[in-house]
Design a protein around this motif. Structure first.
Motif, PDB file in Angstrom:
ATOM      1  N   GLN A   1       0.746   0.139  -6.643  1.00  0.00           N
ATOM      2  CA  GLN A   1       1.195   1.375  -6.007  1.00  0.00           C
ATOM      3  C   GLN A   1       0.905   2.565  -6.922  1.00  0.00           C
ATOM      4  N   VAL A   2       0.323   3.598  -6.349  1.00  0.00           N
ATOM      5  CA  VAL A   2      -0.011   4.800  -7.110  1.00  0.00           C
ATOM      6  C   VAL A   2       0.484   6.017  -6.348  1.00  0.00           C
ATOM      7  N   SER A   3       0.448   7.148  -7.012  1.00  0.00           N
ATOM      8  CA  SER A   3       0.903   8.390  -6.373  1.00  0.00           C
ATOM      9  C   SER A   3      -0.093   8.828  -5.295  1.00  0.00           C
TER      10      SER A   3
ATOM     11  N   THR B   1     -10.364 -10.669 -11.028  1.00  0.00           N
ATOM     12  CA  THR B   1      -9.476 -10.386  -9.907  1.00  0.00           C
ATOM     13  C   THR B   1      -9.496  -8.895  -9.603  1.00  0.00           C
ATOM     14  N   ALA B   2      -9.860  -8.565  -8.370  1.00  0.00           N
ATOM     15  CA  ALA B   2      -9.974  -7.160  -7.997  1.00  0.00           C
ATOM     16  C   ALA B   2      -8.588  -6.559  -7.802  1.00  0.00           C
ATOM     17  N   ILE B   3      -8.432  -5.320  -8.232  1.00  0.00           N
ATOM     18  CA  ILE B   3      -7.167  -4.603  -8.063  1.00  0.00           C
ATOM     19  C   ILE B   3      -7.399  -3.476  -7.082  1.00  0.00           C
ATOM     20  N   LEU B   4      -6.592  -3.438  -6.020  1.00  0.00           N
ATOM     21  CA  LEU B   4      -6.695  -2.377  -5.025  1.00  0.00           C
ATOM     22  C   LEU B   4      -5.506  -1.436  -5.170  1.00  0.00           C
ATOM     23  N   LEU B   5      -5.732  -0.180  -4.891  1.00  0.00           N
ATOM     24  CA  LEU B   5      -4.682   0.828  -5.004  1.00  0.00           C
ATOM     25  C   LEU B   5      -4.001   1.005  -3.661  1.00  0.00           C
TER      26      LEU B   5
END
Length: 801
Positions: free
Chosen positions: A640-642, A625-629
């Motif tokens: 969610q990222v900075s 499963t691909a994780i997108l930022l």
């Protein structure tokens, strides 16, 4: 222990080299087990010490003073730099800094996409300039790998007074330590290679929590620096007055699982400037941890001295069992066999050498459980190699005077090992009296091996399983061979002493010791065609970390050695069982001297007819499963990222898209059919249609295409061509219409290139944003590649005619 963290922001491209090259690259950056660049702990510690030296000299007004003395308390003494013989024990460091890595979410996202991991760095050429001529020297062209600027990396760190100064109150000295470290971090402007040529510009920030600003405290109190505390000597004396822990013949075993969280350097020997590493974790490296965890419940030193506690070596886990060293009696066919291939393996204790087939002895790796029907699973530790250097301050380069260049072999991070803690019934009773759940105390983290205070040595220890820890079991007795033969397999190195108490490698000394333990007479089996003794010696060396001096070498028989004896007398199974669990020889509490008797693998007579089960050892299905930022939302597929992390992720994927566009454009341009299909250009006889002068005009006008609105300039140029009959006739078929569609239809270029956006995208809206940003560049790249390929093919045709 006072934890704190470091945040390093890289404001320019940076290069922390691995000391090696690859293919066309002369120097590549150092990458971790996830194939991602990082800042090694040794680099961080060295650069921070350098900054603290500047701060201490400024506070003292020179090279000496109390702040300079505190510098040695923080980072430890450097025995290698001493110009006179050492009289006092060197101070260990109280500051421990680990390696700095990218944001964890970014690491997980990059871990699924090889193209993006490659795009995080780029190749930078360089030359050497001749000072006399001012021109580039011949044969001095080089290519170095550089990590892109904008990365933010974080590292964990600790200040620990307890080991070297156990009686010291940290609160009294901590503000001074925090102030000096923070001031030193402010002094660091650049790190890594080529930092005097513009690379490695950085900013380091220390986070101490809610303890105020250390620099403000330092500004108000720098003149009140306390005296350096006295180093507390280590007392290792063991009292033998209390002899109540003697073993009574009953043992309890506790399985331990050891997972490496960072590379481990466990020295086997030093060759030149290379420290070679063992492929297992000796039990001695875990004894200190055992003292900390169980020391309040029982006197560990007393138990070891009374042979009532044994910690076996931790070996590679295979099929959820501790791997056993490959017995030297196994031989594989040299060209098409052996344990690695899982077939054509011979047990030379039972089988004769086949005629006309060359055999090769198996000399490494570990075996899983034996099933009688197939060859056991086989595993091997692939050691990693890390290169470091020591910088001499005066010349700011590595020098032999201070150590120069050196390399460590290391066990990689992420591997699982298994060991056993064996305690006598008396020790188990005392442990249970003090804490009924004493097994649970063994779960935790520690650092072992060489250079463990920074980059290496992190391990996580757990008790095998809850049921196994509760239902501790006695080691099963060994079966006695019906032919009155005794097969002995060394599961660890065995250290024996001769009649004069000197280390011995004479097999007769081992035989005599075993006869004494078992109460029988043993003679090596005599067999006309098979072996009966396969032993090798091994010399183990180690290093005293604090003093920087070598320890005495340990000489013994290597794990995997095996023998076959003919037994005369009645062999007691209980005695066999006791020897198997207690071991033989010296330093058994540290994992040495472990034996196995009459193992079915050594007694198997048809090993050459068996193969390994192909299903054994297959890797588990990974979650794909691909994780997108994302900057705004946290969902099942986005994290969610900075803003800083998102911005750096976008920079990486943009570089990956550019690389993919260039590669795909070159591949498409090689096909004459594709060139005619996209641009309508072709070669007719010896002529180009349209002529190269017209294609030159197309390239010229396409050079002005920088954004979507610029397409009007190309369409105007095409319209002007169409209005002039003499020029229009030079373009074949619908080529002008095709070119117009390419520069006006924003989706057409992406349909032609057909990039795999899922492999090239890290951010949730990355595909649409990058297609909009790189549209003009993609069109220019494709058209330019096609015209160049068309010209090359035209020249070949003209030359052939």
């Amino acid at each position: 222990m006072i934890p704190f963290s470091l945040t390093i922001t890289m404001h320019s491209d940076w290069h922390v080299g691995s000391g090696t090259g690859r293919a066309e690259l002369d120097s590549i950056v150092q990458r971790d087990a996830d194939d991602l660049p990082y800042l090694p702990a040794k680099t961080l510690t060295g650069i921070l010490r350098d900054g603290c030296e500047q701060a201490a000299q400024a506070l003292d007004g020179g090279l000496t003073g109390q702040w300079n003395d505190w510098l040695n308390v923080l980072f430890g003494d450097q025995p290698a730099l001493a110009t006179t013989p050492l009289e006092n024990e060197p101070r260990p460091a109280i500051v421990s800094i680990h390696s700095a890595r990218l944001d964890e979410n970014l690491r997980q996202a990059l871990g699924q996409k090889q193209e993006l991991r490659t795009a995080i760095a780029f190749m930078k050429p360089g030359v050497a300039i001749d000072p006399e001529s001012g021109c580039a020297k011949e044969d001095y062209l080089r290519f170095e790998e550089m990590v892109r600027q904008g990365a933010t990396l974080t590292a964990e760190a600790q200040v620990n007074f307890s080991d070297a100064y156990p009686g010291l109150s940290p609160n009294q000295y901590l503000p001074f330590v925090q102030g000096l470290l923070t001031a030193g971090a402010k002094m660091v402007q650049r790190l890594g290679g080529k930092r005097r040529r513009g690379n490695g510009r950085c900013e380091i920030q220390l986070d101490w929590g809610d303890n105020g600003d250390p620099l403000v405290w330092l500004q108000n109190n720098y003149g009140q620096v306390p005296d350096v505390p006295e180093l507390q000597p280590t007392n290792c004396a063991v009292s033998l007055l209390n002899n109540t822990l003697n073993t009574d013949g009953t043992w309890v075993t506790v399985p331990l699982t050891v997972i490496t969280e960072s590379p481990l350097v466990l020295p086997a020997r030093t060759v030149g400037n290379l420290v070679e590493c063992l492929d297992y974790i000796p039990g001695r490296y875990l004894l200190r941890y055992l003292h900390k965890k169980l020391g309040n419940c029982v006197n560990i030193s007393q138990a070891i001295a009374n042979n009532a506690l044994i910690l076996t070596n931790a070996t590679l886990e295979i099929d959820q069992q501790p791997g056993r060293p490959t017995p030297f009696c196994l031989f594989g066919e040299k060209l098409d066999g052996g344990l690695s291939k899982g077939r054509n393996l011979y047990n030379r204790f039972q089988e004769v050498s086949p005629q006309g087939i060359q055999l090769k002895g198996e000399r490494g790796g570990y075996l899983g459980p034996w099933t009688n029907n197939a060859l056991p699973a086989y595993g091997k530790v692939d050691l990693a190699l890390y290169t470091h250097n020591t910088i001499k301050d005066e010349i700011q380069r590595p020098s032999e005077d201070v150590g120069g260049l050196y390399s460590y072999e290391a066990i990689p991070a992420g591997l699982t090992f298994q060991a056993e803690l064996r305690v006598s019934a008396a020790v188990n009773q005392q442990l249970s009296t003090n804490d009924p759940n004493w097994h649970d105390l063994l779960t935790g983290k520690t650092r072992i091996g060489q250079s463990k205070k920074d980059q290496y040595g992190g391990v996580k220890i757990t008790v095998g399983s809850s049921s196994a820890s509760v239902k501790t079991q006695l080691v099963k007795s060994q079966d006695i061979d019906s032919n009155n033969l005794l097969y002995v397999w060394f599961l660890s190195d065995v250290l024996m002493r001769g009649d004069r108490l000197n280390p011995t490698l004479n097999p007769d000394d081992f035989t005599q010791a075993l006869e004494k333990e078992l109460g029988v007479s043993l003679e090596l089996r005599e067999h006309p065609t098979c072996f009966s003794m396969m032993v090798r010696q091994r010399r183990t060396e180690s290093w005293q970390v604090r003093w920087g001096l070598p320890r005495p070498s340990l000489l013994g028989w290597q794990a995997g050695s095996c023998l076959v004896y003919t037994v005369e007398g009645n062999l007691d199974p209980n005695k066999l069982k006791q020897v198997a669990i207690r071991g033989m020889g010296d330093r058994r509490a540290e994992g040495y001297g472990q034996l196995s008797f009459n193992d079915p693998l050594l007694t198997d007579q048809n090993l050459s007819q068996k193969q390994r089960n192909s299903n054994v050892g297959k890797s588990k299905t990974q979650n794909t499963t691909a994780i997108l930022l994302s900057k705004n939302k946290n969902t099942q597929i986005t994290t969610q990222v900075s803003d800083d992390v998102f911005k750096y992720a976008r920079l990486i994927e943009k570089a990956a898209w550019r690389e993919a566009i260039q590669s795909k454009a070159l591949a498409i341009a090689q096909s004459p059919q594709k060139r005619e299909e996209v641009l309508g250009i072709k070669i007719s006889g010896e002529d180009s249609c349209p002529p190269m002068s017209q294609l030159g005009g197309l390239r010229s006008v396409l050079g002005k295409l920088r954004k979507r609105n610029d397409s009007s300039a190309i369409t105007s140029w095409i319209t002007a061509l169409e209005n002039v009959e003499n020029r229009r006739e030079k373009w074949p078929g619908n080529s002008l219409r095709q070119i117009k569609d390419l520069v006006t239809d924003t989706n057409k270029i992406w349909q032609i290139l057909n990039l795999d956006s899922k492999k090239l995208t890290l951010t949730d809206d990355g595909t649409s944003k990058l297609q909009a940003t790189l549209w003009a560049e993609a069109v220019r790249t494709l058209v330019d590649a096609m015209i160049r390929a068309h010209k090359r093919d035209l020249e070949k045709v003209q030359q052939n005619h």
